[in-house]
Scaffold this motif. Sequence first.
Motif, PDB file in Angstrom:
ATOM      1  N   ALA A  55     -29.847 -30.890   8.799  1.00 28.82           N
ATOM      2  CA  ALA A  55     -28.594 -30.181   8.541  1.00 28.82           C
ATOM      3  C   ALA A  55     -27.625 -31.161   7.900  1.00 28.82           C
ATOM      4  N   ALA A  56     -26.755 -30.638   7.044  1.00 28.79           N
ATOM      5  CA  ALA A  56     -25.769 -31.503   6.395  1.00 28.79           C
ATOM      6  C   ALA A  56     -24.528 -30.700   6.048  1.00 28.79           C
ATOM      7  N   GLN A  57     -23.406 -31.389   6.111  1.00 29.33           N
ATOM      8  CA  GLN A  57     -22.113 -30.832   5.733  1.00 29.33           C
ATOM      9  C   GLN A  57     -21.511 -31.806   4.741  1.00 29.33           C
ATOM     10  N   ASN A  58     -21.259 -31.346   3.517  1.00 23.48           N
ATOM     11  CA  ASN A  58     -20.662 -32.190   2.493  1.00 23.48           C
ATOM     12  C   ASN A  58     -19.210 -31.771   2.347  1.00 23.48           C
ATOM     13  N   THR A  59     -18.289 -32.566   2.857  1.00 27.01           N
ATOM     14  CA  THR A  59     -16.885 -32.205   2.940  1.00 27.01           C
ATOM     15  C   THR A  59     -16.034 -33.075   2.031  1.00 27.01           C
ATOM     16  N   GLN A  60     -15.107 -32.455   1.307  1.00 24.65           N
ATOM     17  CA  GLN A  60     -14.151 -33.227   0.517  1.00 24.65           C
ATOM     18  C   GLN A  60     -13.074 -33.781   1.439  1.00 24.65           C
ATOM     19  N   VAL A  61     -12.541 -34.951   1.090  1.00 22.13           N
ATOM     20  CA  VAL A  61     -11.457 -35.559   1.851  1.00 22.13           C
ATOM     21  C   VAL A  61     -10.147 -34.964   1.337  1.00 22.13           C
ATOM     22  N   LEU A  62      -9.538 -34.132   2.154  1.00 16.54           N
ATOM     23  CA  LEU A  62      -8.258 -33.517   1.783  1.00 16.54           C
ATOM     24  C   LEU A  62      -7.116 -33.962   2.692  1.00 16.54           C
ATOM     25  N   ASP A  63      -7.441 -34.695   3.745  1.00 16.32           N
ATOM     26  CA  ASP A  63      -6.438 -35.219   4.662  1.00 16.32           C
ATOM     27  C   ASP A  63      -5.668 -36.347   3.964  1.00 16.32           C
ATOM     28  N   ALA A  64      -4.362 -36.167   3.814  1.00 24.49           N
ATOM     29  CA  ALA A  64      -3.538 -37.117   3.051  1.00 24.49           C
ATOM     30  C   ALA A  64      -3.610 -38.522   3.625  1.00 24.49           C
ATOM     31  N   GLU A  65      -3.550 -38.657   4.934  1.00 25.71           N
ATOM     32  CA  GLU A  65      -3.564 -39.993   5.558  1.00 25.71           C
ATOM     33  C   GLU A  65      -4.883 -40.723   5.276  1.00 25.71           C
TER      34      GLU A  65
ATOM     35  N   PRO B 118      -8.905 -33.400  -9.512  1.00 23.91           N
ATOM     36  CA  PRO B 118      -9.862 -33.007  -8.475  1.00 23.91           C
ATOM     37  C   PRO B 118     -11.156 -33.814  -8.523  1.00 23.91           C
ATOM     38  N   GLU B 119     -11.502 -34.341  -9.702  1.00 23.68           N
ATOM     39  CA  GLU B 119     -12.719 -35.150  -9.830  1.00 23.68           C
ATOM     40  C   GLU B 119     -12.610 -36.482  -9.107  1.00 23.68           C
ATOM     41  N   ALA B 120     -11.394 -36.878  -8.709  1.00 22.71           N
ATOM     42  CA  ALA B 120     -11.181 -38.155  -8.041  1.00 22.71           C
ATOM     43  C   ALA B 120     -11.189 -38.043  -6.515  1.00 22.71           C
ATOM     44  N   VAL B 121     -11.260 -36.813  -6.003  1.00 22.96           N
ATOM     45  CA  VAL B 121     -11.243 -36.611  -4.547  1.00 22.96           C
ATOM     46  C   VAL B 121     -12.606 -37.015  -3.980  1.00 22.96           C
ATOM     47  N   PRO B 122     -12.613 -37.939  -3.009  1.00 22.77           N
ATOM     48  CA  PRO B 122     -13.879 -38.395  -2.428  1.00 22.77           C
ATOM     49  C   PRO B 122     -14.452 -37.378  -1.437  1.00 22.77           C
ATOM     50  N   GLY B 123     -15.653 -37.675  -0.980  1.00 24.75           N
ATOM     51  CA  GLY B 123     -16.309 -36.832   0.011  1.00 24.75           C
ATOM     52  C   GLY B 123     -16.616 -37.611   1.266  1.00 24.75           C
ATOM     53  N   THR B 124     -16.869 -36.874   2.335  1.00 24.91           N
ATOM     54  CA  THR B 124     -17.246 -37.480   3.609  1.00 24.91           C
ATOM     55  C   THR B 124     -18.382 -36.668   4.242  1.00 24.91           C
ATOM     56  N   PRO B 125     -19.569 -36.729   3.624  1.00 25.40           N
ATOM     57  CA  PRO B 125     -20.701 -35.959   4.137  1.00 25.40           C
ATOM     58  C   PRO B 125     -21.169 -36.453   5.502  1.00 25.40           C
TER      59      PRO B 125
ATOM     60  N   GLN C 118     -18.533 -41.075   0.401  1.00 26.61           N
ATOM     61  CA  GLN C 118     -18.926 -40.675  -0.945  1.00 26.61           C
ATOM     62  C   GLN C 118     -17.713 -40.863  -1.859  1.00 26.61           C
ATOM     63  N   ARG C 119     -17.858 -41.769  -2.833  1.00 23.03           N
ATOM     64  CA  ARG C 119     -16.726 -42.098  -3.717  1.00 23.03           C
ATOM     65  C   ARG C 119     -17.040 -41.733  -5.153  1.00 23.03           C
ATOM     66  N   PRO C 120     -16.159 -40.954  -5.792  1.00 23.90           N
ATOM     67  CA  PRO C 120     -16.360 -40.640  -7.200  1.00 23.90           C
ATOM     68  C   PRO C 120     -16.151 -41.892  -8.044  1.00 23.90           C
ATOM     69  N   ALA C 121     -17.013 -42.057  -9.033  1.00 26.39           N
ATOM     70  CA  ALA C 121     -16.957 -43.248  -9.892  1.00 26.39           C
ATOM     71  C   ALA C 121     -17.329 -42.869 -11.314  1.00 26.39           C
ATOM     72  N   THR C 122     -16.823 -43.648 -12.259  1.00 26.34           N
ATOM     73  CA  THR C 122     -17.177 -43.414 -13.661  1.00 26.34           C
ATOM     74  C   THR C 122     -18.586 -43.947 -13.911  1.00 26.34           C
ATOM     75  N   ARG C 123     -19.296 -43.296 -14.795  1.00 24.12           N
ATOM     76  CA  ARG C 123     -20.641 -43.762 -15.153  1.00 24.12           C
ATOM     77  C   ARG C 123     -20.584 -45.015 -16.015  1.00 24.12           C
ATOM     78  N   ASP C 124     -19.518 -45.176 -16.770  1.00 26.97           N
ATOM     79  CA  ASP C 124     -19.396 -46.308 -17.688  1.00 26.97           C
ATOM     80  C   ASP C 124     -18.677 -47.479 -17.018  1.00 26.97           C
TER      81      ASP C 124
END
Length: 178
Positions: free
Chosen positions: A163-173, A141-148, A112-118
């Motif tokens: 069932a689902a887990q929607n997790t933000q990617v916080l691992d630096a590597e 924080p709006e640029a942090v991707p997810g890994t559901p 899951q990648r954050p992207a601009t609408r425009d």
Amino acid sequence: MSSMSSMSTGPTSTPTVIGVPAPQEDIDAIVAFVAGVQHAQQNALPDAFLDGFREDAIWTTAHGKRLTGLPEISAFTRKVLPPQANSPVTATYTVDLILFVRPDIAAVKIRQRPATRDGGRFLDEIFHGREDPSELMAAHPEAVPGTPTYFLAKDDGVWRIAAAQNTQVLDAETLTAG
């Protein structure tokens, strides 16, 4: 939930498929299901989003809130999704991996990648190649991707979230590798 949004998800890729053998039609149906989730999210369509859940589903949000059963998931979704229609940021969803546990049960890993609408510029690219992204993460924080992860069940020929887990990617590597 099979409509595709006009926003690109980036390079088209075929997901890795592991586990028990599954027909291509189920792989295609799962990829289309995730495209439908993307469409519902990008267009702030609660009904389309909720159509993808079993009545007894459990959902954990990216911030750790557990929602149990469709009525609870629905109340939360109807509160938080409609205001997203006016946000300058949305997200794309790409199926990375499908594990068929059984022919009618699949665990699905999504990028899951954050992207601009425009224009669909990927916001998470600011982290790529950085040694320590922590300051950027705090500032953007709006640029942090997810890994559901979606755990899908096929009932009466239709794939839905059990069932689902929607997790933000916080691992630096992981974050800096792209």
